[in-house]
Design an enzyme around this catalytic site. Sequence first.
Site, PDB file in Angstrom:
ATOM      1  CG  HIS A 179     -12.967   8.771 -13.623  1.00 14.27           C
ATOM      2  ND1 HIS A 179     -12.578   9.542 -14.818  1.00 14.27           N
ATOM      3  CD2 HIS A 179     -13.821   7.855 -13.998  1.00 14.27           C
ATOM      4  CE1 HIS A 179     -13.263   8.975 -15.677  1.00 14.27           C
ATOM      5  NE2 HIS A 179     -13.849   8.043 -15.233  1.00 14.27           N
ATOM      6  CD  GLU A 180     -15.026   5.161 -11.720  1.00 19.28           C
ATOM      7  OE1 GLU A 180     -16.380   5.233 -11.903  1.00 19.28           O
ATOM      8  OE2 GLU A 180     -14.201   5.126 -12.834  1.00 19.28           O
ATOM      9  CG  HIS A 183     -18.952   8.202 -13.638  1.00 18.10           C
ATOM     10  ND1 HIS A 183     -19.262   8.518 -14.902  1.00 18.10           N
ATOM     11  CD2 HIS A 183     -17.684   7.812 -13.748  1.00 18.10           C
ATOM     12  CE1 HIS A 183     -18.404   8.438 -15.815  1.00 18.10           C
ATOM     13  NE2 HIS A 183     -17.408   7.843 -15.105  1.00 18.10           N
ATOM     14  CG  ASP A 202     -16.330   7.329 -18.487  1.00 20.07           C
ATOM     15  OD1 ASP A 202     -15.915   7.688 -17.477  1.00 20.07           O
ATOM     16  OD2 ASP A 202     -17.060   5.967 -18.412  1.00 20.07           O
TER      17      ASP A 202
END
Length: 924
Positions: free
Chosen positions: A154-155, A158, A165
Amino acid sequence: MGLLSFIFLLVICLLQGSNTSLVRLNDNGYEGIIFAIDPRVPEDEKIIEQIKDMVTTASIYLFEATEKRFFFKNVSILIPNNWKENPLYKRPKHESYKHADVLVAPPTLPGRDEPYTRQFTACEEKGEYIHFTPDFVLGKKEKEYGPSDRLFVHEWAHLRWGVFDEYNEDAPFYSAKSKKIEATRCSTGITGLNRVHKCQGNSCTTRGCRIDSKTKLYEKDCQFFPDKDQTEKASIMFMQGINSVVEFCNKENHNREAPSIQNKLCNFRSTWEVISNSEDFKNTTSLVAPPPPPVFSLLKIRERIVCLVLDKSGSMNGFNRLNRMNQAAKHFLLQTIENGSWVGMVHFDSTAYIKSNLIQIISSKERNNLLESLPTTANGGTSICAGIKSAFQVIGEIYPQIDGSEIVLLTDGEDNTAKNCIGEVKQSGAIIHLIALGPSADQAVIEMSTITGGNHFFASDEAQNNGLIDAFGALASGNTDLSQQPLQLESKGLILNSNTWMNGTVIIDSTVGKDTFFLITWTIQEPIISLWDPNGIPMRNFTVDTVSKMAYLRIPGTAKVGVWTYSLQAKANSETLTMTVNSQAANSSVPPITVNAKMNKDTNSFPSPMIVYAEVLQGYVPILGANVTAFIESNNGKIEVLELLDNGAGADSFKNDGVYSRYFISYSENGRYNLKVRAQGGVNVAARYLRHPLNRASYIPGWVVDGKIEGNPPRAEIDEDTQTPLESFTRTASGGAFVISNVSTLPLPDLYPPSQITDLEATPVGDEINLTWTAPGDNFDVGKVQQYIIRISDNILDLRDNFDNALQVNTTDLLPNEANSKETFAFKPGNISEENATHIFIAIQSVDKSNLTSKLSNIAQVALFIPQTESDPDESHPNSGISVSSLVLLVVGSVELLYFIISTTEVFEILSFVYISYKKFLTF
């Protein structure tokens, strides 16, 4: 290599941008990933093992989530110098904290272990770094944030692809087309309950969410609790901790209704659409075979090895360059370089001269010995490669493997042979920091600093700009604890002609004061120096170096907090004076206030705009309300001054994140430019803002299991909206050099449209809709636009894709304000209130005096209905301990029984009263 091939290679290398990551994609695998363990983290070898496990399983998850396209190939783990030795730990090469992709560091705020990615640029642009706390890495926060391997992916999305998000803590719910209140999420296939769930000790209560009369959405304490068992596969950017989630939202299942940060910043595109548009995606194809497991390198930070390679060619005689170089080098040796470091020195002209072998700095004795080795004369040609090769020799005598050593190369001349040693530099493992002095410094050496992960600085011949001292001062080690790094509080200079005085103040705040160092330089004759502490006590005993034309004073112990005042009186006409002040953290347990500066690119071509960023923090907590100014110096010494803003508009992506930004378009010439930033905070102006980070991982409040909520441990209670006032402070920082090409010398038409409006908000008030936004400028964020075009639609994609055909709002009375002012406008929606319309979507385009139009603003929306609440069979009536259904059965049963037993008129009257009361109750 031919000249054109070399230039092409150089441009490709530089176009990678100013993000400091060393990650590269090779055959679908990411190489060069750096996990850096902060020196403040207590030693625990389990952290290393957990990082390995996390990345190994994350690699498989990433591979499947990206349609068998990407995986993690090799990872370096940087281990702090204060951890004990281990034969498995090797010396780093180019790896350092500056280049860290993942920081394992103490939490931003005590007790708050949320993982996050420091991300303050636009959609599709890489982030800065991922922050994991030790407890998160050790698996102690899995209940609240999900498995660490999934969260790493998930990170990573980014960090690498610039997606955002698909939740929003500021807008956790929205009014959907279904006329229901929905949780902000992607995809809507994720099921769960919206409830208020509170616990005291072991006792918990759950109730349905009530609608707030102002927002027409659920109350503040309402939270979305996902079902533990799901079938929905998307999305990783919403809640990757759900077992069934293995994909990113794509064009088909993306929820464009939700007020997610992804929708706002990426123009309602799904995360997979953004990822698919990345260079990573375009340069790869899906694989058939599964990827190999990642390879890990354990690297331990060692003592610092630095060799100064200083130009003493004939051109250094001009513009007082030799002496200015010596002043800056002496400041570096006296104040910047850390105790325990090894330092050597080489001079070069057409050949190279070893002036000092490596000396370990233990006390002032070694520092003074090195001062004696600085050059005193300048003559001859320029051979950069000779200087670098001699530096390799100096380092190699003590460290045969020169991996991770640093070469500080200062040069002012062109050298067409410099490219001949690029290959040797790349293979060496050494880091080259380039300080370019004057307009003719060789461009080829930029590649050396870029490919080795070094810094690139530029100093003009305008001594009053203090560029050389700033550049050397910025070369403090980033691998030590922040409390041991020198911070620059002041850097200022003046040319004194008719006025012979240079007066000023320096603020020493309570977060600094240790090892405070005042440095004064001049060009002709020693000035009269006066310095007073906050109590008005004069400071004496400056050390005066008449040869190098500098004087300095080290304040013993911790300097007094407050305003220090200085007054310098020149004794000669056309004197140039500078004042530089450095200090360290006063207390190792209290993070000092810091400022870091950068441009969004290392190189650019006119007329493309650039963005200046300055990050003002205390530890990891942002500082709001500071006055932040950028000084951008061109090749010829001309300075452009820009006020930077943290207002969430124009170039600034996020409001109140401690990152101050602004567009830069005032290119005056081709060549190098230098960035310097000053941050000031006045009493009760600047404040620490506890609501950080903004892009943090979604906290899972609990799970729904068999219809019941099983709550997770609550987050540490912090009043996030509290802003803690700060005392006054000042900081300056060098943001390094960047290169501009193709600047036109001819008069040109208006090239720059207004900047995009990114903070449009809409609020219904009666039969009107109130709009607010931050005004853009005629040229991005400067000046005033000519007009605003506001259009509305009942279809969000029609408004986005066919803006010119949407219904236009009458803005005759709307007169634009200056850029960065707050704009307000109210209108009646009129014709759009059709029966099947559920929302009004609004967007703005700005037009300047040359009829150039901005990008379409973010799209604001207003619901045309009062949303329904979801049913809550378990909720008790707020005024009774008995449920409504039970009460209805009881009343109906009682009425039937009474009818059966009694048939008098009085009883009928009583029953009629009961029945009417019952109907009123049901209506209520």
